[in-house]
Enzyme design. Structure first.
Site, short mmCIF file in Angstrom:
data_model
loop_
_atom_site.label_atom_id
_atom_site.label_comp_id
_atom_site.label_asym_id
_atom_site.label_seq_id
_atom_site.Cartn_x
_atom_site.Cartn_y
_atom_site.Cartn_z
N SER A 279 54.56 -42.37 60.69
CA SER A 279 54.33 -43.69 61.30
C SER A 279 52.84 -43.99 61.26
CB SER A 279 54.77 -43.68 62.76
OG SER A 279 53.80 -43.02 63.56
N ASP A 280 52.49 -45.26 61.45
CA ASP A 280 51.09 -45.56 61.70
C ASP A 280 50.77 -45.17 63.15
OD1 ASP A 280 48.46 -46.40 61.46
OD2 ASP A 280 48.95 -48.30 60.53
N TYR A 281 49.52 -45.29 63.51
CA TYR A 281 48.95 -44.82 64.77
C TYR A 281 49.68 -45.43 65.98
CZ TYR A 281 44.75 -43.35 67.48
OH TYR A 281 43.85 -42.76 68.33
N ALA A 283 52.60 -46.22 66.30
CA ALA A 283 53.58 -47.27 65.96
C ALA A 283 54.91 -47.01 66.66
CB ALA A 283 53.77 -47.35 64.45
#
Ligand code: NOJ
Length: 746
Positions: A279-281, A283
């Site tokens: 995932s992104d940060y 997310a």
């Protein structure tokens, strides 16, 4: 039928002999506890890197690692520190080495031009070599996984992250994505200690954030997404990318990090991607804000939708055990994600040697070397777009030059957004580069913005407390006694990249004032534009004698800009984004639809057609545009045959002549318009390009093969089809000029 094929596939896979990797991971996973498996799905930032609400605590990270609760870390290129972390990883829990990530975006310690600038070279070998060099430096610093390439297509200059990608075109974006994957991961399918794993981001459609506001909602249907945006992600998968990062935005009402269609159906089942998705940060925890549920709910849904690793949210490590007990996820779901991460570590060779990327003897010879910097300079020469020149460029080295402007001595802005290296303050400034070869005077000339708060947010130092009037007056005084003025204006590195959206994409007010005052001196003014996004430069185009857009050119920026300004190098870069005339035109892109009431790009307003009352439809500078110090003329476009069977091939050709008196590179572009189709099609789409070197006075013939592939698109049923009928084939120097020929597909 589909079901039978799927079953047959599963059966075949079950009967196939197990690979060494499968056997190794089977036996490892047999020994792992549930907690250890969940630990592999957890990723934390280290060394103070922050790009979101949640902070990472280094002591807590050590404890988590000792408890087998971390599968990877990111944000550090400190080899000694990463070695300590690896020591802990291999001596605790199941003894599984860490994967170590980093935002290596356009170089590592040696900084290259920002990705948007790199794309304007249209040179795939160059982009591959930049990635190669970045891989070399990163891998010598303990990093084995890079959060690049960023391949989000973007049609809206308001979005600050347009700086990080390859522009607005999906075909070009696809070629660029492949070049990055080849450069970072290598081409032989085996990771040696100079190859790093890519993480293709942000999957998917992040660049379509509504109104260019970062993290905003995306409204696109599947057909438009597939035709206009998806190709770079797809091509990266075909090129063998081993990991992806899911994006912050939602698609079709489902956040991307829990979007089964995006991750499982499209990326894995349709494109055949076999790696893992992080995932992104935060997310995952942000899905709570999206309104989907609490941390347990969103974590379970994300895992089931195909997400394997959770960056910074602690949702997987903190809640999946409970979800397993409650039957919200199965052991097979957890095992699948864990296996994918272990496979990545296996492919990287970390089980054979956890210290493979932690060799302290490499740093001195491989990082930030003279050779690397020379390479960055050469690269930056290929990435500057000459937007206007009334003949004042190239400059004479004997001229008396006034170098003015708030970007002239700003080393950090040469590095641009997402340059995490410690050397950014050492980048060669525009002033230094120019002063090395010519006789110069200097004045800061203006603040960045008149508004003090805004000015403070974006600046990197300098005498910004001085009153604007005094700064302008000093610059004007220097200009009056010079032969020529070089005005270094634009955006600092803080004005593009993540969380740097703008509603007004013109030059900041204080700098516009400076340009006006300089122009009033009557001296020729060359504007050197530093920017991370396309800007609306209508006033500057009308008033400046020349405009050289240097983007953020990197470590050797000042040298490379001087190389172009004084004519040691002939500029050849061309835009990969449309430059708007006004912010009201955004989103603006060349491959738009015709509408039922089309209106010419440059025609004045007319009632009851698709037009603006107060502005023409077209851009200021179109996609594909860029000048050089020589001129090129294009002959007629010819086709090897006017008709083509559905699976046939024809060749489209043009002769290009260098009609000037300097040798130069020319980027020749092929566009296709599908005149009638079962769904509406764009007015033009890029389908090929070639960068050719042509000596002064010489001609070259440029050929483009056209196959069914170039003529296909995703129809309303989302099938990739070439529909028989007529196509216009254009070849030219940009998306607006050049000749065409008609091709009929039977
Ligand atoms: C957030 C950004 O969106 C992404 O591009 C980056 O890789 C991560 N933070 C990690 O720093």
């Amino acid at each position: 039928m589909k079901r039978i094929l799927l079953l047959a596939g599963l059966l075949l896979a079950a009967c196939a002999p197990k690979s060494d990797m499968d056997k190794y991971i089977d036996s490892l996973m047999d020994r792992m506890t549930l907690e250890q498996k969940l630990g592999q799905l957890n990723l934390h930032a280290v060394n103070g890197l922050v790009t979101g609400a949640k902070l990472s605590d280094d002591d807590a990270n050590v404890k988590a690692l000792q408890a087998g609760q971390l599968g990877g870390v990111f944000g550090s290129g400190d080899l000694a520190y990463l070695r300590q972390m690896q020591d802990i990883a291999v001596s605790s829990g199941a003894g599984i080495p860490l994967i170590t990530g980093m935002d290596v975006i356009h170089g590592f310690q040696t900084i290259y031009p920002i990705p948007l600038a790199l794309s304007t070279s249209w040179d795939m070998d160059l982009i591959e070599s930049v990635a190669r060099m970045a891989a070399k430096e990163a891998s010598a610093s303990g990093i084995n996984w890079v959060y690049s390439p960023m391949v989000d297509i973007c049609r809206d200059a308001r979005w600050g992250r347009i700086a990080e990608g390859g522009g607005e075109d999906p075909y070009l974006g696809g070629e660029i994505a492949k070049a990055y994957v080849r450069g970072y991961q290598g081409t032989d399918g085996v990771y040696d200690d100079h190859d790093v794993m890519v993480c293709v981001k942000h999957y998917a459609l992040y660049g379509a954030a509504e109104a260019g506001r970062d993290y905003n909602t995306v409204f696109l249907n599947r057909q438009e997404a597939l035709n206009g945006y998806m190709r770079p992600y797809q091509q990266a998968a075909y090129a063998g990318a081993d990991s992806y990062m899911s994006s912050f935005n939602e698609f079709e009402g489902i956040p991307a990090s829990m979007n089964n269609y995006l991750m499982n159906e499209l990326l894995r089942d349709t494109w055949g991607f076999k790696g893992f998705i992080v995932s992104d940060y935060t997310a995952v925890s942000e899905e709570i804000n999206h309104g989907i549920g609490d941390l347990q709910e969103v974590s379970a849904r994300s895992l089931k939708a195909g997400l394997d690793m959770d960056m910074m949210a602690d949702g997987f490590v903190g809640t999946l055990e409970q979800s397993l007990k409650e039957g919200k996820v199965s052991m097979a779901d957890i095992d699948r994600a864990c296996r994918r991460i272990l496979e990545a570590k296996y492919k990287l060779g970390l089980f054979d040697d956890p210290y493979k990327y932690l060799d302290p003897s490499r740093a001195a010879a491989e990082i930030y070397t003279t050779e690397n910097k020379a390479d960055a300079r050469k690269t930056a020469q290929e990435c500057q777009v000459l937007l206007k020149n009334n003949g004042v460029l190239p400059l004479s080295k004997n001229a008396r030059i006034a170098v003015v402007g708030p970007l002239a001595k700003d080393a950090h802005s040469m590095a641009g957004a997402w340059a995490t290296s410690s050397h950014n303050g050492e980048c060669v400034t525009l002033y230094d580069g120019i002063a090395e070869v010519a006789n110069v005077t200097y004045a800061q000339g203006s603040r960045l913005f008149k508004d003090e708060t805004l000015d403070r947010i974006v600046r990197n130092g300098g005498d910004y407390s001085a009153p604007q009037e005094r700064l302008v007056a000093e610059a004007v005084a220097k200009a009056r006694v010079a032969d020529i003025v070089i005005a270094c204006v634009g955006e600092t590195n803080n004005m593009s990249g993540e969380a740097a959206s703008r509603t007004d994409v013109t030059l900041p007010d204080a700098q516009k004032e400076l340009l006006k005052a300089l122009k009033a001196t009557g001296k020729p003014v060359v504007m050197v534009l530093v920017t991370g996004r396309p800007l609306a430069l209508v006033d500057e185009d009308a008033s400046m004698d020349a405009i050289l857009n240097v983007w953020a050119p990197g470590t050797e920026g000042g040298h490379a800009v001087a190389d172009i300004l004084f004519g040691d190098v002939n500029p050849s870069a061309k835009l990969t984004t449309s430059f708007p005339r006004s912010v009201g035109q955004l989103p603006l892109y060349y491959n738009h639809k015709n509408t039922g009431r089309p209106h010419g790009e440059f025609d004045p307003f007319k009632k009851f057609v698709s037009a603006y009352l107060d502005e023409i439809n077209g851009p200021l500078y179109p996609f594909g545009y860029g000048l050089s110090y020589t001129t090129h003329e294009y002959g007629d476009v010819s086709l090897s045959a006017a008709e083509m069977p559905q699976n046939g091939t024809v060749t489209a050709s043009v002769t290009v002549t260098n009609t000037g008196d300097r040798d130069g590179d020319e980027i020749v572009q092929l566009y296709i318009h599908d005149i009638y189709a079962t769904s509406t099609r764009p007015v033009k789409e890029l389908k090929g390009f070639k960068k050719v070197h042509i000596a002064a006075g010489e001609s070259v013939q440029v050929d483009f093969p056209i196959t069914t592939e170039e003529l296909s698109y995703y129809n309303h049923d989302l099938e990739w089809v070439c529909e028989p009928g007529d196509f216009d084939i254009y070849i030219g120097p940009d998306c607006q000029r050049g000749g065409s020929a008609r091709l009929t597909v039977r």
